[in-house]
Every structure is written in C-alpha cells, then in structure tokens.
Design a protein around this motif. Structure first.
Motif, PDB file in Angstrom:
ATOM      1  N   ASP A 247       0.838  -1.211   0.000  1.00 44.13           N
ATOM      2  CA  ASP A 247       0.000   0.000   0.000  1.00 44.13           C
ATOM      3  C   ASP A 247       0.868   1.254   0.000  1.00 44.13           C
ATOM      4  N   THR A 250       2.082   1.801  -3.465  1.00 41.99           N
ATOM      5  CA  THR A 250       1.019   2.336  -4.316  1.00 41.99           C
ATOM      6  C   THR A 250       0.791   3.816  -4.054  1.00 41.99           C
ATOM      7  N   GLU A 251       0.802   4.210  -2.779  1.00 41.63           N
ATOM      8  CA  GLU A 251       0.605   5.614  -2.415  1.00 41.63           C
ATOM      9  C   GLU A 251       1.657   6.517  -3.050  1.00 41.63           C
ATOM     10  N   ARG A 252       2.850   5.984  -3.246  1.00 35.41           N
ATOM     11  CA  ARG A 252       3.940   6.775  -3.826  1.00 35.41           C
ATOM     12  C   ARG A 252       4.013   6.637  -5.345  1.00 35.41           C
TER      13      ARG A 252
END
Length: 345
Positions: A247, A250-252
C-alpha cells in the motif's frame, strides 16, 4: 545493440556473379588454348619424372589451391560489404525516464534466484540509455548496495561484484564442501542485512518499505518500479506486513513487480497468495517459478511491459560497420596478388 546485414541477398548475388565470371573465363581460356599452335619436342617424356619437375609441380598446385581459397574469401568479404554490415540500436527516449529498484531477499533460499536477476540486468545494461537503477538487499534488515544512478560504469562494477558474491552453493554448507573464499565474498556482500539476529529472517514488508524509500525526484514525472524477489517466508515480527508495504508503494505511485520462488510447504500456498494479491492490486506483474533459469524471460517481460505502458515508440539507430571487412578484403587481395605473381614466375 545487434549486428546485422541490411541487404543479406547481396552475398549470394556476388558469389553467383564471381562463379559465372570464372566459368566464362575458363571456357574462353580453353578456346584460346585450342587455337594456339602446339610445338612437340622429341625425347622429353622423362621430364615429368624428374624430382625438380615434381617439386615445382607440387608448389604450383599448393599455390593454385591457396589462390582458390583466397579468391573464395575475397568473394565472401565483398558480398558482406555489398550487403552493408551495420549495428542496429533501438532507443526509446521515454524509457530514459525509468527508475528501477531491484529489491532482493538475500536469505539462503533466494540466493540462486538473486544471482539470475543480477546477471540478467548485467546483460541488459548496454541497452539502457538514461534509465536509473538501484540495488537494495534485505533479510532481517536492509542495505542499499547502490542508490538510483545512471552511472553505468558504477552499476556494472556493483552488479558484477554482486553476481560473483551471490554465485554460491548454499547447499554446500550442509556437508562443509563449500569454498571458503566464496563464502567470505557472500558474507561480505550481505553484511548489514542480519541486524535483528539469526532468529529473524526475510522481513519482506520492511525490505519492500525500504525500497519504496529509495526513489527521489518526487516532483518529476518519472516511471518508478520495484522488482521484488522473495519467497515471502517471514520469520520474526516486521514493522510492515507485505500488504502494508505494498500500500505504501502504491501511495507513492510506484509499480511493484513480484517474483516468487518459494518451495512447497504447508504454508507456501497462503504465502504465495498474499504476495500475488499485493502485487496485482498494485497493477504490477507477478511471476512464480521454481526454475532460476526462468528469471531471464521474466525480466524481459517486465521491461517489455514497461515499454508498452509508457507508449514508447522506439527509434532505430543504424551505424555502418564496414571497418573490419575492409581490412579482411585488403589482406585477401594482397594474398591473391602474391599468389598470382608466384604462379606466373
């Protein structure tokens, strides 16, 4: 970069022309000899049995054979030059914006697979133009071997050193048949990845989270990807679970590609599923294999997929490379003229 011939059909055409010229020359020479007046000399039949005559005849045949070989070589080289030897290099400027972090689990079960991944990237290195690569290894803790860089001299040196260190038969530790120098290289290379002690191993989530932090230039529009290799067999309590670390990736806005090489155990199916779900939820490619030799094809698929995702239309750069063939042709013609001179003398 590949070496090829732009007009391969020219070689058989040149050979056919030379053969046709030789055949026509042979028949023309035979016709002239038939018209030539022959002078007969009496009591000369013994000449063919003289040692000096046999010696000169043998040398003549040797030079004639050499002349034929040189002529064939010169013909082939001429055909190659007519076919236009070139180097073809495919470049896609969009791919120069790629950042790739190799994130390798260096626990004992993964060493063989890590070796294949590193060696494949060494092979791909000449095709890179502007892409940045980093290598991070982890077990219970992580170590950055080298950060993101497009200094390919440094990358080649570091990957070569990594490949040599990882080329170690872990099974040889069981019967003490290992090479002590090879073991020392391996231990030196993985130093700093066992900071939590011998009872903690393969903290995949923590290793992946560290790799996610390897990217810089956050304000630039770049393609960022992690190639994670692990068996997802965790021993100990990590700060990040694998899904949590995925996660974070994905956030980055980082694409995660996963390579799973776990052996079959009572928990391996669940470990593989957790790994696959984390990767595919991120939109990356997931591969499971029990064959280290499959790594080469896997890396190629990842590179090809990134090219598609970036819509990178490749530019084909063609560079003529006739130099060595000209040298061979000059040598062949020199030998041909020398052989003809000797035959006439």
């Amino acid at each position: 970069m590949t070496s090829t011939l732009m007009h391969g059909w020219a070689i058989p055409v040149i050979i056919a022309v030379v053969v046709a010229a030789l055949v026509l020359g042979w028949f023309a020479r035979s016709a002239r000899q038939e018209r030539r007046r022959v002078k007969w000399v009496a009591n000369a039949s013994y000449l063919t049995s003289l040692p000096s005559f046999k010696s000169r005849l043998s040398r003549y045949r040797v030079f004639l054979l050499g002349l034929s070989v040189v002529l064939v070589g010169a013909t082939v080289v001429t055909g190659i030059l007519a076919a236009r030897p070139v180097d073809k290099e495919i470049r896609a400027e969009e791919l120069a914006s790629r950042d790739i972090v190799l994130c390798l689990d260096v626990s004992g079960s993964m060493i063989e697979y890590d070796t294949e991944i590193v060696e494949r990237f060494l092979e791909l290195l000449p095709s890179f133009h502007g892409e940045r690569i980093a290598l991070s290894i982890y077990n219970s803790t992580s170590r950055t071997v080298f950060p993101l860089t497009d200094d390919y001299t440094l990358v080649e040196e570091q990957l070569t050193e990594a490949a040599e260190a990882l080329d170690f038969d872990v099974d040889s530790l069981d019967d003490f048949s290992y090479d002590t120098e090879a073991l020392d290289r391996l231990l030196h290379f993985i130093a700093g990845t066992e900071g939590m002690g011998q009872d903690v191993s393969s903290l995949v989530g923590d290793g992946l989270a560290t790799c996610a932090g390897a990217f810089d230039m956050s304000d630039e529009d770049r393609s960022r990807s992690i190639i994670l290799a692990t068996d997802n067999e965790v021993f100990g309590e990590p700060l990040y679970t694998l899904p949590e670390a995925a996660d974070l990736v994905t956030e980055r806005d980082i694409t995660l590609h996963g390579f799973y090489a776990g052996t079959v155990t009572s928990t391996s199916a669940a470990q593989e599923k957790e790994y696959r779900d984390a990767v595919e939820a991120n939109g990356g490619l997931f591969f499971a294999s029990d064959d280290p030799a499959a790594v080469s094809g896997i890396i190629d698929q990842i590179s090809a997929q990134q090219a598609v995702d970036l819509e990178a239309d490749p530019d084909v750069i063609i560079t003529d490379r006739p130099e060595q063939y000209y040298r061979w042709l000059v040598v062949a013609l020199g030998l041909y003229l020398l052989a003809v001179w000797r035959l006439r003398s």
